[in-house]
Design a protein around this motif. Structure first.
Motif, PDB file in Angstrom:
ATOM      1  N   LYS A   1       3.443   1.771 -18.593  1.00 55.01           N
ATOM      2  CA  LYS A   1       3.954   0.363 -17.971  1.00 55.01           C
ATOM      3  C   LYS A   1       4.015   0.265 -16.479  1.00 55.01           C
ATOM      4  O   LYS A   1       3.276  -0.653 -15.982  1.00 55.01           O
ATOM      5  CB  LYS A   1       5.037   0.005 -18.694  1.00 55.01           C
ATOM      6  N   VAL A   2       4.620   1.362 -16.047  1.00 58.13           N
ATOM      7  CA  VAL A   2       4.763   1.488 -14.417  1.00 58.13           C
ATOM      8  C   VAL A   2       3.037   1.677 -14.067  1.00 58.13           C
ATOM      9  O   VAL A   2       2.769   0.895 -12.834  1.00 58.13           O
ATOM     10  CB  VAL A   2       5.160   2.596 -13.842  1.00 58.13           C
ATOM     11  N   ILE A   3       2.267   2.470 -14.640  1.00 55.63           N
ATOM     12  CA  ILE A   3       1.026   2.522 -14.109  1.00 55.63           C
ATOM     13  C   ILE A   3       0.032   1.351 -14.218  1.00 55.63           C
ATOM     14  O   ILE A   3      -0.667   0.867 -13.269  1.00 55.63           O
ATOM     15  CB  ILE A   3       0.251   3.749 -14.906  1.00 55.63           C
TER      16      ILE A   3
ATOM     17  N   LYS B   1       0.833  -1.233   0.009  1.00 63.82           N
ATOM     18  CA  LYS B   1      -0.057   0.181   0.024  1.00 63.82           C
ATOM     19  C   LYS B   1       0.767   1.353  -0.087  1.00 63.82           C
ATOM     20  O   LYS B   1       0.687   2.282  -0.781  1.00 63.82           O
ATOM     21  CB  LYS B   1      -0.957   0.071   1.241  1.00 63.82           C
ATOM     22  N   GLN B   2       2.050   1.043   0.688  1.00 67.67           N
ATOM     23  CA  GLN B   2       2.985   2.444   0.844  1.00 67.67           C
ATOM     24  C   GLN B   2       3.463   2.511  -0.674  1.00 67.67           C
ATOM     25  O   GLN B   2       3.469   3.807  -1.107  1.00 67.67           O
ATOM     26  CB  GLN B   2       4.085   2.187   1.796  1.00 67.67           C
ATOM     27  N   ARG B   3       3.952   1.478  -1.068  1.00 69.47           N
ATOM     28  CA  ARG B   3       4.352   1.716  -2.480  1.00 69.47           C
ATOM     29  C   ARG B   3       3.305   2.083  -3.809  1.00 69.47           C
ATOM     30  O   ARG B   3       3.554   3.189  -4.410  1.00 69.47           O
ATOM     31  CB  ARG B   3       5.290   0.550  -2.955  1.00 69.47           C
ATOM     32  N   HIS B   4       2.228   1.681  -3.582  1.00 73.96           N
ATOM     33  CA  HIS B   4       0.959   2.015  -4.233  1.00 73.96           C
ATOM     34  C   HIS B   4       0.978   3.609  -4.228  1.00 73.96           C
ATOM     35  O   HIS B   4       0.509   4.239  -5.259  1.00 73.96           O
ATOM     36  CB  HIS B   4      -0.312   1.194  -3.802  1.00 73.96           C
TER      37      HIS B   4
ATOM     38  N   PRO C   1       2.257   7.238  -7.646  1.00 73.29           N
ATOM     39  CA  PRO C   1       1.874   8.378  -8.482  1.00 73.29           C
ATOM     40  C   PRO C   1       2.700   9.552  -8.503  1.00 73.29           C
ATOM     41  O   PRO C   1       2.834  10.262  -9.404  1.00 73.29           O
ATOM     42  CB  PRO C   1       0.583   8.565  -7.986  1.00 73.29           C
ATOM     43  N   LYS C   2       3.249   9.833  -7.335  1.00 71.12           N
ATOM     44  CA  LYS C   2       3.965  10.944  -7.066  1.00 71.12           C
ATOM     45  C   LYS C   2       5.234  10.888  -7.861  1.00 71.12           C
ATOM     46  O   LYS C   2       5.805  11.842  -8.493  1.00 71.12           O
ATOM     47  CB  LYS C   2       4.487  11.180  -5.566  1.00 71.12           C
TER      48      LYS C   2
END
Length: 186
Positions: A66-68, A40-43, A47-48
């Protein structure tokens, strides 16, 4: 008298074994919860990072997409507790993040951006913590699975419907040796 003593010993054994299996089951759940917190933290951080990169990397939309997409697949797999899908999605996300960080080398202004450096460091730290937690989770799962299959504990496990848990699998790419020369030449 002897019959009551035997019944008491068996009852105590069942109680101790049951409590031990409950403790192990909850350790597996706690280990998964630790991974879930980090995911969750990485999630929330990704976006930032993507927004920061978008300011500098106008021509690298495919990599950002690809990252998104990989982030979305990790989130879906995490929410559904599908460990096989999570393993595959994690591999895709790690690969796309690697590409993103490699491309950042071509953008000196981005590499010098304090927010990008902070986010890159934070995400790298989270990745290391996830790897540590995965190892702890798999150890907990292994202990659980072995205990519920060992005799005589399996009698208590079957009686009270204790279930085996799935290991969090590693992709074959993660198990290969890293080609250091390739990393220095890219």
């Amino acid at each position: 008298m002897i019959v009551w003593l035997i019944v008491a010993v068996i009852a105590v054994y069942f109680i101790i074994t049951y409590n031990s299996l409950v403790n192990i089951k909850h350790n597996v759940a706690k280990a998964w919860a630790n991974i879930d917190v980090l995911l969750k933290q990485r999630h929330e951080e990704l976006p930032k990072l993507i927004d920061t990169c978008k300011q500098y990397m106008q021509y690298e939309q495919e990599t950002l997409e690809k990252v998104i997409q990989a982030r979305s697949r990790v989130s879906d797999a995490r929410e559904s507790h599908n460990l096989a899908a999570l393993g595959n999605a994690e591999n895709a996300l790690r690969s796309s993040l690697g590409q993103l960080f490699a491309l950042a080398e071509s953008y000196p202004e981005l590499k010098a951006n304090e927010q990008f450096l902070h986010l890159q460091s934070r995400i790298s730290g989270i990745e290391n913590a996830i790897a540590d937690r995965r190892e702890f989770y798999n150890d907990s799962v292994n202990i659980n699975n072995v205990r519920i299959e060992q005799f005589p504990d399996l009698l208590v496990a079957k009686l009270f419907n204790f279930k085996a848990s799935d290991l969090l699998k590693f992709a074959s790419e993660e198990l290969k040796d890293v080609d250091i020369n390739q990393r220095f030449n890219s």
